[in-house]
Design an enzyme around this catalytic site. Structure first.
Site, PDB file in Angstrom:
ATOM      1  N   HIS A  34      34.223  43.695  44.655  1.00 22.57           N
ATOM      2  CA  HIS A  34      35.293  44.652  44.917  1.00 22.57           C
ATOM      3  C   HIS A  34      35.402  45.677  43.786  1.00 22.57           C
ATOM      4  CE1 HIS A  34      38.226  41.827  42.698  1.00 22.57           C
ATOM      5  NE2 HIS A  34      38.325  42.977  42.045  1.00 22.57           N
ATOM      6  N   GLU A  51      38.687  44.835  48.786  1.00 23.46           N
ATOM      7  CA  GLU A  51      37.968  43.585  48.974  1.00 23.46           C
ATOM      8  C   GLU A  51      36.803  43.775  49.949  1.00 23.46           C
ATOM      9  OE1 GLU A  51      38.553  41.176  47.100  1.00 23.46           O
ATOM     10  OE2 GLU A  51      40.661  40.678  46.880  1.00 23.46           O
TER      11      GLU A  51
END
Length: 240
Positions: free
Chosen positions: A137, A142
């Site tokens: 990330h 994410e």
């Protein structure tokens, strides 16, 4: 993408500081994007040293945070705004109003995300400092985050929360939500600087810089940027 493998962690921080210093000195008014984490704190310590001993001035700089936890008290030392104030702003001559961050206490969080997105885009960011998570990330984007994403509220993965638990040394749980700049927001910066140290980051670094460009590895989006520099210590570069 330019990849620099420094001699060690200290040399990596110094190399990154060279890039930040050149940027700051070349601009009368500079918009600098900042990240947080143990690796970037070493960079900020080096910048503070250069301010105190070498006259590097941040008086014309505005800094913009990449992300911020939601659900922490305003005076919590783990809030990223507090971290940046402690690690950088109070160590140099930044103006009091020069630190800009998303407000996780805003009554309308979606509206706050829109406000901060507009603020960052309007700056615009000349140099964006980045770290990388062990799952690839950047900021709190994410795996699976769209490359078209903008500033928004995101749930944090279990891996990210586990990785960040050490910053909450009293055993408190890591927040489950955060506000983060999106990947398209980050890519809008004129120049990107990713700093990574330690073997725990090696797999993510390898996927990001030499693997396929894909949303499963958000940091691989840096391969799409025309001016991205990645600075590594030997451990972080060990899988390249």
């Amino acid at each position: 993408m330019r990849i620099i493998v420094a001699e060690d962690r200290e040399a990596a921080s110094e190399c990154a500081a060279d890039i930040v210093e050149r940027f700051v000195r070349s601009q009368r008014r500079a918009s600098l994007g900042v990240a947080t984490g143990s690796t970037t704190e070493a960079l900020y310590a080096e910048l503070a040293r250069r301010h105190q001993q070498g006259g590097l001035s941040f008086a014309g700089v505005d800094v913009y945070l990449l992300d911020e936890y939601a659900g922490l008290d305003p005076d919590d030392p783990c809030r990223y705004c507090s971290v940046v104030q402690r690690a950088l702003a109070r160590q140099v001559d930044l103006r009091r109003d020069a630190v800009h961050c998303p407000d996780p206490d805003a009554p309308d969080l979606e509206g706050e995300c829109c406000r901060y997105e507009h603020l960052v885009r309007s700056a615009p960011i000349g140099l964006q400092i980045l770290g990388i998570g062990s799952n690839g990330h950047i900021a709190f984007n994410e795996p699976g985050s769209s490359f078209d994403s903008v500033t928004r509220i995101v749930p944090l993965s279990e891996q990210t929360r586990s990785d960040n638990a050490g910053f909450f040394g009293d055993g408190r749980p890591v927040p489950e939500l955060a506000i983060t700049q999106g990947i398209s927001t980050i890519l809008a910066a004129a120049e990107l600087l990713l700093l990574a140290c330690g073997d725990r980051k090696a797999a993510a670094v390898a996927q990001a810089v030499s693997g396929p460009v894909c949303e499963a590895v958000p940091a691989s989006a840096l391969q799409l940027h025309p001016s991205a520099t990645v600075i590594l210590d030997p451990d972080a570069a060990s899988r390249l």
